[in-house]
Design a protein around this motif. Structure first.
Motif, PDB file in Angstrom:
ATOM      1  N   ASN A  41       0.710  -1.220   0.147  1.00  0.00           N
ATOM      2  CA  ASN A  41      -0.075  -0.038   0.077  1.00  0.00           C
ATOM      3  C   ASN A  41       0.885   1.223   0.051  1.00  0.00           C
ATOM      4  O   ASN A  41       0.391   2.319  -0.128  1.00  0.00           O
ATOM      5  N   ASP A  42       2.097   1.046   0.344  1.00  0.00           N
ATOM      6  CA  ASP A  42       3.037   2.372   0.244  1.00  0.00           C
ATOM      7  C   ASP A  42       4.021   2.280  -1.095  1.00  0.00           C
ATOM      8  O   ASP A  42       4.840   3.014  -1.108  1.00  0.00           O
ATOM      9  N   THR A  43       3.556   1.549  -1.859  1.00  0.00           N
ATOM     10  CA  THR A  43       4.355   1.522  -3.161  1.00  0.00           C
ATOM     11  C   THR A  43       3.956   2.970  -4.031  1.00  0.00           C
ATOM     12  O   THR A  43       2.956   3.720  -3.896  1.00  0.00           O
ATOM     13  N   GLY A  44       5.192   3.349  -4.810  1.00  0.00           N
ATOM     14  CA  GLY A  44       5.133   4.644  -5.509  1.00  0.00           C
ATOM     15  C   GLY A  44       3.919   4.627  -6.421  1.00  0.00           C
ATOM     16  O   GLY A  44       3.517   3.831  -6.660  1.00  0.00           O
ATOM     17  N   LYS A  45       3.393   5.853  -6.586  1.00  0.00           N
ATOM     18  CA  LYS A  45       2.304   6.300  -7.584  1.00  0.00           C
ATOM     19  C   LYS A  45       2.244   5.647  -8.879  1.00  0.00           C
ATOM     20  O   LYS A  45       1.521   4.907  -9.474  1.00  0.00           O
ATOM     21  N   VAL A  65      -2.261  -4.611  -0.411  1.00  0.00           N
ATOM     22  CA  VAL A  65      -1.982  -5.255   0.757  1.00  0.00           C
ATOM     23  C   VAL A  65      -1.243  -4.303   1.635  1.00  0.00           C
ATOM     24  O   VAL A  65      -0.980  -3.075   1.519  1.00  0.00           O
ATOM     25  N   ASP A  66      -0.711  -4.838   2.916  1.00  0.00           N
ATOM     26  CA  ASP A  66       0.238  -4.172   3.898  1.00  0.00           C
ATOM     27  C   ASP A  66       1.239  -3.388   3.223  1.00  0.00           C
ATOM     28  O   ASP A  66       1.492  -3.383   2.137  1.00  0.00           O
ATOM     29  N   ASP A  67       2.106  -2.664   4.117  1.00  0.00           N
ATOM     30  CA  ASP A  67       3.144  -2.100   3.642  1.00  0.00           C
ATOM     31  C   ASP A  67       4.166  -2.657   3.088  1.00  0.00           C
ATOM     32  O   ASP A  67       4.178  -4.090   3.381  1.00  0.00           O
ATOM     33  N   ARG A  68       5.206  -2.226   2.520  1.00  0.00           N
ATOM     34  CA  ARG A  68       6.275  -2.914   1.977  1.00  0.00           C
ATOM     35  C   ARG A  68       7.112  -3.613   3.041  1.00  0.00           C
ATOM     36  O   ARG A  68       7.797  -4.750   2.470  1.00  0.00           O
ATOM     37  N   GLU A  69       7.122  -2.976   4.012  1.00  0.00           N
ATOM     38  CA  GLU A  69       8.175  -3.649   5.156  1.00  0.00           C
ATOM     39  C   GLU A  69       7.394  -4.961   5.322  1.00  0.00           C
ATOM     40  O   GLU A  69       8.087  -5.921   5.786  1.00  0.00           O
ATOM     41  N   THR A  70       6.215  -4.997   5.760  1.00  0.00           N
ATOM     42  CA  THR A  70       5.530  -6.278   6.143  1.00  0.00           C
ATOM     43  C   THR A  70       5.399  -7.343   4.886  1.00  0.00           C
ATOM     44  O   THR A  70       5.822  -8.406   4.973  1.00  0.00           O
ATOM     45  N   LEU A  71       5.204  -6.979   3.751  1.00  0.00           N
ATOM     46  CA  LEU A  71       5.488  -7.813   2.298  1.00  0.00           C
ATOM     47  C   LEU A  71       6.671  -8.301   2.364  1.00  0.00           C
ATOM     48  O   LEU A  71       6.979  -9.487   2.086  1.00  0.00           O
ATOM     49  N   SER A  72       7.852  -7.424   2.521  1.00  0.00           N
ATOM     50  CA  SER A  72       9.125  -7.775   2.289  1.00  0.00           C
ATOM     51  C   SER A  72       9.587  -8.674   3.724  1.00  0.00           C
ATOM     52  O   SER A  72      10.185  -9.852   3.295  1.00  0.00           O
ATOM     53  N   SER A  78      14.352  -7.655   1.308  1.00  0.00           N
ATOM     54  CA  SER A  78      14.068  -6.387   1.656  1.00  0.00           C
ATOM     55  C   SER A  78      13.691  -5.490   0.553  1.00  0.00           C
ATOM     56  O   SER A  78      13.989  -5.828  -0.512  1.00  0.00           O
ATOM     57  N   GLY A  79      12.879  -4.460   0.786  1.00  0.00           N
ATOM     58  CA  GLY A  79      12.523  -3.553  -0.474  1.00  0.00           C
ATOM     59  C   GLY A  79      11.567  -3.792  -1.423  1.00  0.00           C
ATOM     60  O   GLY A  79      11.562  -3.482  -2.371  1.00  0.00           O
ATOM     61  N   ARG A  80      10.698  -5.113  -1.129  1.00  0.00           N
ATOM     62  CA  ARG A  80       9.844  -5.527  -1.926  1.00  0.00           C
ATOM     63  C   ARG A  80       8.559  -4.818  -1.878  1.00  0.00           C
ATOM     64  O   ARG A  80       8.092  -4.596  -0.852  1.00  0.00           O
ATOM     65  N   VAL A  81       7.924  -4.494  -3.092  1.00  0.00           N
ATOM     66  CA  VAL A  81       6.619  -3.839  -2.861  1.00  0.00           C
ATOM     67  C   VAL A  81       5.529  -4.523  -3.916  1.00  0.00           C
ATOM     68  O   VAL A  81       4.461  -4.042  -3.686  1.00  0.00           O
ATOM     69  N   ALA A  82       6.037  -5.539  -4.446  1.00  0.00           N
ATOM     70  CA  ALA A  82       5.094  -6.233  -5.213  1.00  0.00           C
ATOM     71  C   ALA A  82       5.623  -7.483  -5.631  1.00  0.00           C
ATOM     72  O   ALA A  82       6.687  -7.951  -5.570  1.00  0.00           O
ATOM     73  N   ILE A  83       4.601  -8.623  -5.769  1.00  0.00           N
ATOM     74  CA  ILE A  83       4.879  -9.974  -5.950  1.00  0.00           C
ATOM     75  C   ILE A  83       3.589 -10.405  -6.919  1.00  0.00           C
ATOM     76  O   ILE A  83       2.491 -10.214  -6.854  1.00  0.00           O
TER      77      ILE A  83
END
Length: 104
Positions: A41-45, A65-72, A78-83
């Motif tokens: 949910n905190d991925t860049g626009k 989904v949750d923020d990048r920290e939780t997903l990673s 580390s630093g994953r924003v999508a899967i």
């Protein structure tokens, strides 16, 4: 959001049934390999728009989904924003868990 879906992400990753990285995810969406895409949910626009638009065009379910920290953390990377989930079984299970957490 319920944390139970995070366990499934970890399992799918260990099973080699996911794609990481924006460009790889876009390619798998276009090739029809992606069954489900999850975006933090905190991925860049721009990244958010690109992935959600691609999923919409190719009729691939996409969840924010949750923020990048939780997903990673769920992936142990580390630093994953999508899967992108490439396996139909994992995708169905994730969808049902996410739909349940949205409703409940």
């Amino acid at each position: 959001m319920s944390g139970s879906y995070l366990n499934i992400i970890g399992l799918a990753l260990r099973a080699g049934k996911v794609t990481l990285g924006e460009e790889h995810i876009v390619k798998d969406i276009q090739r029809g390999r992606a069954k489900l895409v999850l975006v933090a949910n905190d991925t860049g626009k721009q990244t958010m728009k690109k992935l959600t638009d691609k999923c919409s065009s190719y009729h691939i379910p996409c969840y924010v989904v949750d923020d990048r920290e939780t997903l990673s953390q769920a992936m142990g990377k580390s630093g994953r924003v999508a899967i992108a989930v490439l396996d139909q079984g994992f995708a169905k299970k994730l969808q049902s868990l996410l739909d349940e957490s949205i409703r409940g």
